[in-house]
Design an enzyme around this catalytic site. Structure first.
Site, PDB file in Angstrom:
ATOM      1  N   HIS A 133      18.844  56.437  26.226  1.00 21.20           N
ATOM      2  CA  HIS A 133      18.421  57.199  25.051  1.00 21.20           C
ATOM      3  C   HIS A 133      19.522  57.101  23.996  1.00 21.20           C
ATOM      4  O   HIS A 133      20.691  56.890  24.314  1.00 21.20           O
ATOM      5  CB  HIS A 133      18.228  58.655  25.513  1.00 21.20           C
ATOM      6  CG  HIS A 133      17.734  59.605  24.491  1.00 21.20           C
ATOM      7  ND1 HIS A 133      18.580  60.229  23.604  1.00 21.20           N
ATOM      8  CD2 HIS A 133      16.493  60.079  24.231  1.00 21.20           C
ATOM      9  CE1 HIS A 133      17.873  61.044  22.839  1.00 21.20           C
ATOM     10  NE2 HIS A 133      16.611  60.977  23.195  1.00 21.20           N
ATOM     11  N   ASP A 210      23.477  61.294  32.271  1.00 20.23           N
ATOM     12  CA  ASP A 210      22.557  61.996  31.377  1.00 20.23           C
ATOM     13  C   ASP A 210      21.393  62.469  32.246  1.00 20.23           C
ATOM     14  O   ASP A 210      20.530  61.680  32.635  1.00 20.23           O
ATOM     15  CB  ASP A 210      22.097  61.030  30.288  1.00 20.23           C
ATOM     16  CG  ASP A 210      20.979  61.592  29.423  1.00 20.23           C
ATOM     17  OD1 ASP A 210      20.488  62.703  29.704  1.00 20.23           O
ATOM     18  OD2 ASP A 210      20.579  60.895  28.460  1.00 20.23           O
ATOM     19  N   GLN A 213      16.317  64.196  31.811  1.00 19.10           N
ATOM     20  CA  GLN A 213      14.976  63.982  32.355  1.00 19.10           C
ATOM     21  C   GLN A 213      14.933  64.173  33.871  1.00 19.10           C
ATOM     22  O   GLN A 213      13.876  63.985  34.476  1.00 19.10           O
ATOM     23  CB  GLN A 213      14.506  62.565  32.009  1.00 19.10           C
ATOM     24  CG  GLN A 213      14.358  62.298  30.531  1.00 19.10           C
ATOM     25  CD  GLN A 213      13.230  63.091  29.895  1.00 19.10           C
ATOM     26  OE1 GLN A 213      12.265  63.461  30.553  1.00 19.10           O
ATOM     27  NE2 GLN A 213      13.351  63.364  28.601  1.00 19.10           N
ATOM     28  N   LYS A 236      14.013  70.996  28.348  1.00 21.35           N
ATOM     29  CA  LYS A 236      13.286  70.050  29.196  1.00 21.35           C
ATOM     30  C   LYS A 236      13.080  70.596  30.606  1.00 21.35           C
ATOM     31  O   LYS A 236      12.377  69.989  31.413  1.00 21.35           O
ATOM     32  CB  LYS A 236      14.016  68.706  29.234  1.00 21.35           C
ATOM     33  CG  LYS A 236      14.081  68.018  27.872  1.00 21.35           C
ATOM     34  CD  LYS A 236      14.729  66.672  27.955  1.00 21.35           C
ATOM     35  CE  LYS A 236      15.014  66.086  26.569  1.00 21.35           C
ATOM     36  NZ  LYS A 236      13.788  65.786  25.802  1.00 21.35           N
ATOM     37  N   CYS A 374      13.341  57.685  20.794  1.00 23.08           N
ATOM     38  CA  CYS A 374      14.803  57.638  20.641  1.00 23.08           C
ATOM     39  C   CYS A 374      15.420  56.656  21.630  1.00 23.08           C
ATOM     40  O   CYS A 374      16.480  56.922  22.207  1.00 23.08           O
ATOM     41  CB  CYS A 374      15.409  59.037  20.796  1.00 23.08           C
ATOM     42  SG  CYS A 374      14.956  60.171  19.482  1.00 23.08           S
TER      43      CYS A 374
END
Length: 416
Positions: A133, A210, A213, A236, A374
Site C-alpha cells: 500500500h 503493516d 488488513q 479496519k 492506494c
C-alpha cells in the site's frame, strides 16, 4: 468448498447474531437492503463501540493525564485501559510498547522518521515488496531521499504472491530495514511474514509489518511473529477512525528520539533544554483522540469476545463462494489469485470501467470499492487502471455475494 462444508460453517458461526450487533446493516440504500462489501477500506462499528464512545462523550469527557478532577481521572483511566486491552490483544510484552497514533499511515511514518532517518546512511537499503500500500512505500521513499539510502522492491508473481525466496535473495549486508504487509489490501494475499521476519532477524535486519488488513481477520501475536514493529488502524477492525496503534519493541522505542514535540511527551522544558517523557508518552505529543482510543478498546473487547476461529472459517467460506461465483461471469477476471488469501476479491469486468460498475452496484444497495486502492504499483503490474474490490467481514452473507454477482451481470448487459 462444497455446499455441505458451507452449511457446517454457517451453523458454527451465527452470522445473523453477528449482524444484529451492527446497526448500520439494517439500512436501505436506494430502496434495497445494504450489502456492505467495502470492509477492507473501513469496517462497520458494533453497537458496543458506538456506546463506548457515546458514554465517554456524554459522561466523562475531559483532557487526560493532566487533571486532578474527577472527569480527567475517569477519562485517563478509560484511555489507558484501552492501551492495556490492545497490549493483551496482540500479546505485547509491555504496555509501553503500545503507541497510540492516528492510524497505520502515521505509525509507519513515525518509524521512518524516528528510527530509520537517524539510523540509515548513504548506500544502506530498505526492502519492501511489490504489493505494498502507498503508506508502506512513500514514507520509505521519503526517508531514502533524506538519507541517501536505496529502496529495494521484492517482486510478486502473476498470482499476486510474494515468495520467501524472492525476498531473502534481496537481503544483504546493506539491508537495514524490511517493511512489508501482513495482508495485501489490493489483492488479499497473505504474506509468509513469520518466515520473512525470521530470515531478516537472522541477518540483523529490523522488521516492520503493516497489519492494517490482518488484525480484523486473524489473531496477531507480535511476540510469536518476532517483528520489531507492527502497525494497524482502528477503523479496519470495527473501531473508530483517526486512531491506530504502533507496536514497537521497547528496547528500540527507548533509543528512538520523539517524532513530534509538544505537551505530554515532555518531563521538563526550559528554553535551554527539554527532557522527554518515558514510554509510551514520548511518542504521543498533544491531546490525543481520546474517544477514538476508548472506542478502539471497545472494538478489541468485541473481537476478543468472538469465536475468532469460527469467524475466520465463515470469512474463508465467503471467499471461496465469491471466487467460485464470480469466476462464472463471462468477461470477469479476478486479479490476485494467491493460494493463501484473506476474504477479499479484486476483479475487472471486460467492457465495464470499475467506477461505472461501482455506481451500478450502489443502485442495488451494494457497496464495493473501486479504484487503485492506494496501491498503484500493483495496478501497473497487472496492467489495469483500477479494479473493483469486494472485501468481506464475518457479518457478510452468501446472499450478499449472490446479489453482487447479479449486479455485475446487470452492469454487463447495460454496457454490452
Amino acid at each position: 468448498m462444497n455446499n455441505i462444508a458451507l452449511a457446517e460453517t454457517t451453523r458454527i458461526f451465527d452470522v445473523e447474531a453477528a449482524r444484529r450487533e451492527f446497526p448500520i446493516l439494517t439500512r436501505m440504500i436506494h430502496g434495497k437492503p445494504l450489502a456492505y462489501l467495502d470492509n477492507g477500506a473501513s469496517a462497520q462499528r458494533a453497537q458496543c463501540v458506538i456506546d463506548a464512545v457515546n458514554d465517554y462523550e456524554r459522561h466523562h469527557h475531559a483532557n487526560i493525564h493532566r487533571g486532578v478532577h474527577t472527569l480527567s481521572q475517569e477519562a485517563t483511566a478509560m484511555y489507558e485501559g484501552a492501551r492495556d486491552r490492545v497490549q493483551r490483544f496482540i500479546n505485547a510484552r509491555s504496555r509501553n510498547e503500545i503507541i497510540f497514533v492516528r492510524g497505520t499511515t502515521e505509525a509507519i511514518n513515525l518509524v521512518a522518521q524516528s528510527y530509520a532517518r537517524p539510523t540509515l546512511r548513504a548506500g544502506d537499503e530498505v526492502l519492501i515488496t511489490h504489493l505494498e500500500h502507498h503508506a508502506n512505500i512513500v514514507p520509505w521513499q521519503m526517508v531514502c531521499e533524506q538519507t541517501g539510502a536505496r529502496l529495494v522492491v521484492a517482486p510478486m508473481d502473476a498470482q499476486g504472491e510474494v515468495h520467501l525466496e524472492a525476498v531473502v535473495s534481496l537481503m544483504s549486508a546493506r539491508t537495514k530495514i524490511l517493511a512489508c504487509a501482513h495482508v495485501s489490501n489490493a489483492l488479499g494475499t497473505v504474506l509468509p511474514v513469520r518466515r520473512i521476519v525470521a530470515a531478516a532477524k537472522a541477518r540483523g535486519i529490523i522488521t516492520l509489518l503493516d497489519g492494517a488488513q490482518a488484525v480484523s481477520h486473524m489473531p496477531v501475536d507480535v511476540q510469536e511473529l518476532g517483528c520489531d514493529f507492527y502497525a494497524f488502524s482502528g477503523h479496519k477492525m470495527y473501531g473508530p477512525t483517526g486512531v491506530g496503534v504502533l507496536y514497537g519493541r521497547e528496547q528500540l522505542l527507548d533509543r528512538m528520539p520523539p517524532w513530534q514535540g509538544g505537551g505530554e511527551m515532555i518531563l521538563k522544558v526550559t528554553f535551554a533544554k527539554t527532557t522527554y517523557n518515558a514510554l509510551p508518552n514520548k511518542f504521543e505529543a498533544g491531546t490525543p483522540n481520546i474517544s477514538g482510543g476508548i472506542g478502539l478498546g471497545a472494538a478489541v473487547d468485541f473481537l476478543s469476545g468472538l469465536d475468532r476461529d469460527a469467524a475466520h472459517a465463515h470469512e474463508d467460506a465467503l471467499l471461496h463462494h465469491a471466487t467460485a461465483t464470480l469466476n462464472k461471469i463471462q468477461g470477469l477476471r479476478i486479479v490476485g489469485t494467491a493460494p493463501d488469501k484473506a476474504s477479499l476479491v479484486s476483479f475487472v469486468v471486460e467492457g465495464v470501467h470499475p467506477h461505472d460498475l461501482g455506481t451500478i452496484l450502489d443502485e442495488d444497495g451494494i457497496a464495493v470499492r473501486t479504484g487503485h486502492h492506494c496501491a498503484m504499483p500493483v495496478m501497473d503490474f497487472f496492467k489495469v487502471p483500477a479494479t473493483a474490490r469486494a472485501s468481506f467481514a464475518f457479518y457478510n452473507t452468501f446472499d450478499e455475494i449472490d446479489r453482487l454477482a447479479a449486479g455485475i451481470e446487470r452492469a454487463r448487459k447495460l454496457f454490452a
